[in-house]
Write a protein that holds these residues in place. Structure first.
Motif, PDB file in Angstrom:
ATOM      1  N   VAL A  50      12.873 -37.188 -22.674  1.00 45.02           N
ATOM      2  CA  VAL A  50      12.856 -37.523 -24.093  1.00 45.02           C
ATOM      3  C   VAL A  50      12.717 -36.211 -24.855  1.00 45.02           C
ATOM      4  CG1 VAL A  50      11.625 -38.721 -25.935  1.00 45.02           C
ATOM      5  CG2 VAL A  50      11.813 -39.780 -23.669  1.00 45.02           C
ATOM      6  N   LEU A  51      13.656 -35.936 -25.753  1.00 43.35           N
ATOM      7  CA  LEU A  51      13.605 -34.716 -26.551  1.00 43.35           C
ATOM      8  C   LEU A  51      12.739 -34.943 -27.778  1.00 43.35           C
ATOM      9  CD1 LEU A  51      17.387 -33.670 -26.509  1.00 43.35           C
ATOM     10  CD2 LEU A  51      15.604 -33.236 -24.788  1.00 43.35           C
ATOM     11  N   VAL A  52      11.728 -34.069 -27.937  1.00 36.94           N
ATOM     12  CA  VAL A  52      10.800 -34.153 -29.072  1.00 36.94           C
ATOM     13  C   VAL A  52      10.630 -32.741 -29.630  1.00 36.94           C
ATOM     14  CG1 VAL A  52       8.475 -34.783 -29.839  1.00 36.94           C
ATOM     15  CG2 VAL A  52       9.539 -36.057 -27.975  1.00 36.94           C
ATOM     16  N   ALA A  53      10.775 -32.579 -30.937  1.00 36.52           N
ATOM     17  CA  ALA A  53      10.530 -31.286 -31.564  1.00 36.52           C
ATOM     18  C   ALA A  53       9.078 -30.888 -31.324  1.00 36.52           C
ATOM     19  CB  ALA A  53      10.820 -31.356 -33.066  1.00 36.52           C
ATOM     20  N   ARG A  54       8.846 -29.617 -31.011  1.00 37.58           N
ATOM     21  CA  ARG A  54       7.479 -29.141 -30.753  1.00 37.58           C
ATOM     22  C   ARG A  54       6.530 -29.494 -31.894  1.00 37.58           C
ATOM     23  NH1 ARG A  54       7.549 -25.911 -26.233  1.00 37.58           N
ATOM     24  NH2 ARG A  54       9.539 -24.912 -25.840  1.00 37.58           N
ATOM     25  N   HIS A  85       9.930 -24.736 -36.813  1.00 39.51           N
ATOM     26  CA  HIS A  85      11.353 -24.758 -37.165  1.00 39.51           C
ATOM     27  C   HIS A  85      12.184 -25.199 -35.960  1.00 39.51           C
ATOM     28  CE1 HIS A  85      15.171 -23.370 -38.890  1.00 39.51           C
ATOM     29  NE2 HIS A  85      14.535 -23.431 -40.042  1.00 39.51           N
ATOM     30  N   THR A  86      12.859 -26.337 -36.108  1.00 35.13           N
ATOM     31  CA  THR A  86      13.720 -26.860 -35.050  1.00 35.13           C
ATOM     32  C   THR A  86      15.098 -27.110 -35.641  1.00 35.13           C
ATOM     33  OG1 THR A  86      11.815 -27.895 -34.009  1.00 35.13           O
ATOM     34  CG2 THR A  86      13.968 -28.668 -33.317  1.00 35.13           C
ATOM     35  N   ARG A  87      16.113 -26.639 -34.958  1.00 31.56           N
ATOM     36  CA  ARG A  87      17.493 -26.807 -35.416  1.00 31.56           C
ATOM     37  C   ARG A  87      18.186 -27.901 -34.611  1.00 31.56           C
ATOM     38  NH1 ARG A  87      19.293 -21.137 -33.686  1.00 31.56           N
ATOM     39  NH2 ARG A  87      18.310 -22.120 -31.934  1.00 31.56           N
ATOM     40  N   LEU A  88      19.257 -28.419 -35.146  1.00 36.33           N
ATOM     41  CA  LEU A  88      20.038 -29.419 -34.420  1.00 36.33           C
ATOM     42  C   LEU A  88      20.546 -28.821 -33.110  1.00 36.33           C
ATOM     43  CD1 LEU A  88      21.177 -32.313 -34.512  1.00 36.33           C
ATOM     44  CD2 LEU A  88      23.247 -31.337 -35.529  1.00 36.33           C
ATOM     45  N   GLN A  89      20.906 -27.560 -33.127  1.00 34.99           N
ATOM     46  CA  GLN A  89      21.404 -26.896 -31.924  1.00 34.99           C
ATOM     47  C   GLN A  89      20.337 -26.860 -30.831  1.00 34.99           C
ATOM     48  OE1 GLN A  89      24.710 -26.034 -31.660  1.00 34.99           O
ATOM     49  NE2 GLN A  89      24.174 -25.905 -29.489  1.00 34.99           N
ATOM     50  N   ASP A  90      19.049 -26.790 -31.216  1.00 35.78           N
ATOM     51  CA  ASP A  90      17.966 -26.821 -30.220  1.00 35.78           C
ATOM     52  C   ASP A  90      18.014 -28.132 -29.429  1.00 35.78           C
ATOM     53  OD1 ASP A  90      16.889 -24.307 -30.995  1.00 35.78           O
ATOM     54  OD2 ASP A  90      15.736 -25.277 -32.601  1.00 35.78           O
ATOM     55  N   TYR A  91      18.257 -29.242 -30.133  1.00 31.70           N
ATOM     56  CA  TYR A  91      18.389 -30.538 -29.461  1.00 31.70           C
ATOM     57  C   TYR A  91      19.635 -30.537 -28.569  1.00 31.70           C
ATOM     58  CZ  TYR A  91      14.849 -32.707 -32.483  1.00 31.70           C
ATOM     59  OH  TYR A  91      13.681 -33.035 -33.124  1.00 31.70           O
ATOM     60  N   ALA A  92      20.757 -30.095 -29.132  1.00 33.49           N
ATOM     61  CA  ALA A  92      22.020 -30.110 -28.380  1.00 33.49           C
ATOM     62  C   ALA A  92      21.904 -29.269 -27.111  1.00 33.49           C
ATOM     63  CB  ALA A  92      23.156 -29.601 -29.264  1.00 33.49           C
ATOM     64  N   GLN A 112       3.185 -29.285 -42.835  1.00 31.17           N
ATOM     65  CA  GLN A 112       3.474 -27.884 -42.551  1.00 31.17           C
ATOM     66  C   GLN A 112       4.120 -27.296 -43.794  1.00 31.17           C
ATOM     67  OE1 GLN A 112       6.058 -28.032 -39.113  1.00 31.17           O
ATOM     68  NE2 GLN A 112       4.374 -27.439 -37.784  1.00 31.17           N
ATOM     69  N   ILE A 113       3.707 -26.092 -44.151  1.00 31.77           N
ATOM     70  CA  ILE A 113       4.284 -25.435 -45.317  1.00 31.77           C
ATOM     71  C   ILE A 113       4.783 -24.056 -44.900  1.00 31.77           C
ATOM     72  CG2 ILE A 113       2.896 -26.718 -46.988  1.00 31.77           C
ATOM     73  CD1 ILE A 113       1.077 -24.243 -47.168  1.00 31.77           C
ATOM     74  N   GLY A 114       5.580 -23.457 -45.739  1.00 28.09           N
ATOM     75  CA  GLY A 114       6.111 -22.137 -45.444  1.00 28.09           C
ATOM     76  C   GLY A 114       7.468 -22.237 -44.800  1.00 28.09           C
ATOM     77  N   PHE A 115       7.710 -21.407 -43.808  1.00 30.16           N
ATOM     78  CA  PHE A 115       9.002 -21.360 -43.122  1.00 30.16           C
ATOM     79  C   PHE A 115       9.082 -22.514 -42.138  1.00 30.16           C
ATOM     80  CE2 PHE A 115      11.716 -19.645 -39.627  1.00 30.16           C
ATOM     81  CZ  PHE A 115      12.907 -19.692 -40.332  1.00 30.16           C
ATOM     82  N   THR A 116       9.633 -23.627 -42.587  1.00 30.08           N
ATOM     83  CA  THR A 116       9.746 -24.823 -41.758  1.00 30.08           C
ATOM     84  C   THR A 116      11.167 -25.375 -41.867  1.00 30.08           C
ATOM     85  OG1 THR A 116       9.057 -26.311 -43.539  1.00 30.08           O
ATOM     86  CG2 THR A 116       7.319 -25.444 -42.113  1.00 30.08           C
ATOM     87  N   GLY A 117      11.543 -26.171 -40.904  1.00 24.10           N
ATOM     88  CA  GLY A 117      12.842 -26.812 -40.960  1.00 24.10           C
ATOM     89  C   GLY A 117      13.032 -27.762 -39.797  1.00 24.10           C
ATOM     90  N   ALA A 118      13.831 -28.785 -40.031  1.00 23.56           N
ATOM     91  CA  ALA A 118      14.147 -29.778 -39.005  1.00 23.56           C
ATOM     92  C   ALA A 118      15.440 -30.475 -39.401  1.00 23.56           C
ATOM     93  CB  ALA A 118      13.026 -30.795 -38.880  1.00 23.56           C
TER      94      ALA A 118
END
Length: 191
Positions: A50-54, A85-92, A112-118
């Motif tokens: 199961v893929l889960v963002a950290r 920060h997790t990108r779609l490519q990380d999942y792929a 989470q604040i600052g440099f974040t993304g999903a």
């Protein structure tokens, strides 16, 4: 079932109501959201990854922890991305022949604040569909209405998750409707 003279499944009445309210094709009501997540993973990912963002491998209400729920279900946790920060490519890049599910977990009890993304829901749903995986979204408390209309922070809507491509959505029923403790799984009939 009076017409058949036989016992009807206990959850049938509530499932009909839940399906109608959230716009799902199928619904199952269990004792809490941790149980809902557990059952979805046990049914679809036992012995598989199961893929889960950290940043979503979190502790949820009642002392339940996402890694523990995966472990108990027999699923194998595969962290992707970084904490902030997790990108779609990380999942792929993490998808293999052992992968069964992409799990998105709403961080309802911290920010989470600052440099974040999903990646957004539609991106994850599209990737899951393209790779033949199941996309499960755990909304935590979940909600049926836009809470920002009442001066509260906006929470993810169950209907939006379903319309956005989530195959299975899990959430707590007790917090949403102010009733007894409950967890709900909604989605497609083969969930």
């Amino acid at each position: 079932d009076v017409d058949l003279g036989a016992r009807r499944p206990r959850s049938e009445h509530i499932s009909e109501i839940v399906r109608e309210v959230v716009g799902a094709d199928a619904a199952l009501v269990v004792n809490n959201n941790a149980a809902a997540v557990f059952l979805a993973l046990e049914a679809h990912a036992r012995g598989r990854e199961v893929l889960v963002a950290r940043g979503e491998s979190i502790a949820i209400g009642g002392g339940f922890r996402i890694p523990d729920i995966l472990n108990a279900s027999g699923a194998l946790l595969r962290d992707v991305g970084t904490t902030n920060h997790t990108r779609l490519q990380d999942y792929a890049d993490a998808i293999s022949d052992r992968t069964a599910v992409i799990l998105r977990v709403h961080r309802s009890n911290f920010a989470q604040i600052g440099f974040t993304g999903a990646p957004d829901r539609q991106e994850l749903a599209g990737l899951a569909q393209a790779k033949g995986l199941i996309f499960i979204e755990d909304l935590g408390s979940g909600t049926l209405i836009d809470t920002s209309a009442y001066g509260l922070s906006r929470e993810p809507l169950v209907g939006e998750a379903l319309q956005g491509g989530s195959d299975i959505v899990t959430f707590s029923g007790d917090k949403m409707v102010g009733g007894p403790q409950a967890g709900l799984l909604v989605g497609t009939p083969d969930m």
